[in-house]
Design an enzyme around this catalytic site. Structure first.
Site, PDB file in Angstrom:
ATOM      1  N   HIS A  26      18.917-116.367  -4.491  1.00 26.79           N
ATOM      2  CA  HIS A  26      19.034-114.947  -3.983  1.00 26.79           C
ATOM      3  C   HIS A  26      18.806-115.013  -2.343  1.00 26.79           C
ATOM      4  O   HIS A  26      19.986-114.237  -1.759  1.00 26.79           O
ATOM      5  CB  HIS A  26      17.457-114.235  -4.668  1.00 26.79           C
ATOM      6  N   GLU A  27      18.234-115.655  -1.913  1.00 29.82           N
ATOM      7  CA  GLU A  27      17.874-115.692  -0.364  1.00 29.82           C
ATOM      8  C   GLU A  27      18.991-116.380   0.338  1.00 29.82           C
ATOM      9  O   GLU A  27      19.681-116.076   1.068  1.00 29.82           O
ATOM     10  CB  GLU A  27      16.658-116.380   0.133  1.00 29.82           C
ATOM     11  N   HIS A  30      22.112-114.148   0.684  1.00 34.27           N
ATOM     12  CA  HIS A  30      21.882-113.373   1.904  1.00 34.27           C
ATOM     13  C   HIS A  30      22.101-114.201   3.148  1.00 34.27           C
ATOM     14  O   HIS A  30      23.164-113.776   4.145  1.00 34.27           O
ATOM     15  CB  HIS A  30      20.506-113.092   2.098  1.00 34.27           C
TER      16      HIS A  30
END
Length: 211
Positions: A26-27, A30
């Site tokens: 998820h990170e 980003h």
């Protein structure tokens, strides 16, 4: 309730894989999108990585264990570097994480349906328990992080979609982000606000799992 499921081996295994893989991915999403849009900041801070320790947020991790939703340590991004402008760039960066969790949930649904086909012949119950927990935790992460509250991803996405004047006014909420998030979590315990948002997504996932 997630807390009550801590005695479920499949749920515990799914949590472990979430910590080791889904939250870092998820990170990383980003960080990767920010870098593709021209910002060197995530790489400078060592966030273009799948190393779980680079992304772990202790409070967010505890919330994931106790409540079934949580967050990782935000990726540092400098909006001034981003292609398409700060607001649109940050909306793209913000949306990348929840979309990654939905993608992982989708893969889990495909795997669940494949395992379900052979579960009558083989003892696939533990596998089905793991995949079910994996699917619903990833959906919970995606939906929770898309709430339009700072510092969650949904705040960045909505800010990029609003007209400039409204986006500027909306940005003033950022200073109160942690307080607003805490207030929401307190209200959620009393009113079940998040559950009312999650229920349609969980229902859709369940139907897709058992087509």
């Amino acid at each position: 309730m997630p807390f009550a499921r801590l005695s479920d081996p499949g749920y515990l295994l799914a949590l472990a894989v979430i910590f080791l893989f889904a939250l870092p991915l998820h990170e990383l999403a980003h960080a990767w999108v920010a870098e593709r849009l021209g910002d060197p900041t995530p790489r400078r801070y060592g966030r273009v990585t799948l190393n779980p320790m680079a992304h772990l947020d202790p409070i967010g991790a505890l919330m994931l264990v106790l409540a079934g939703f949580g967050w990782a340590r935000p990726v540092p991004v400098n909006p001034l570097y981003l292609r398409y402008g700060p607001r649109v760039g940050m909306a793209l960066v913000g949306g990348a994480g929840p979309l990654t969790n939905l993608f992982l949930a989708g893969l889990g649904i495909l795997a669940y349906r494949a395992a379900l086909e052979v579960s009558a012949l083989l003892n696939f119950v533990p596998v089905l328990q793991f995949l079910s927990a994996w699917i619903f935790i990833n959906i919970g992460l995606a939906v929770f992080n898309m709430l339009p509250l700072p510092p969650l991803d949904g705040y960045r996405v909505l800010q990029g979609l609003l007209p400039p004047d409204l986006a500027y006014a909306y940005a003033r909420l950022e200073a109160y982000g942690p307080l607003l998030l805490l207030l929401f979590l307190v209200l959620d315990r009393q009113l079940g606000l998040l559950w009312s948002v999650l229920q349609p997504f969980y229902g859709l996932a369940f139907r897709l799992m058992h087509l």
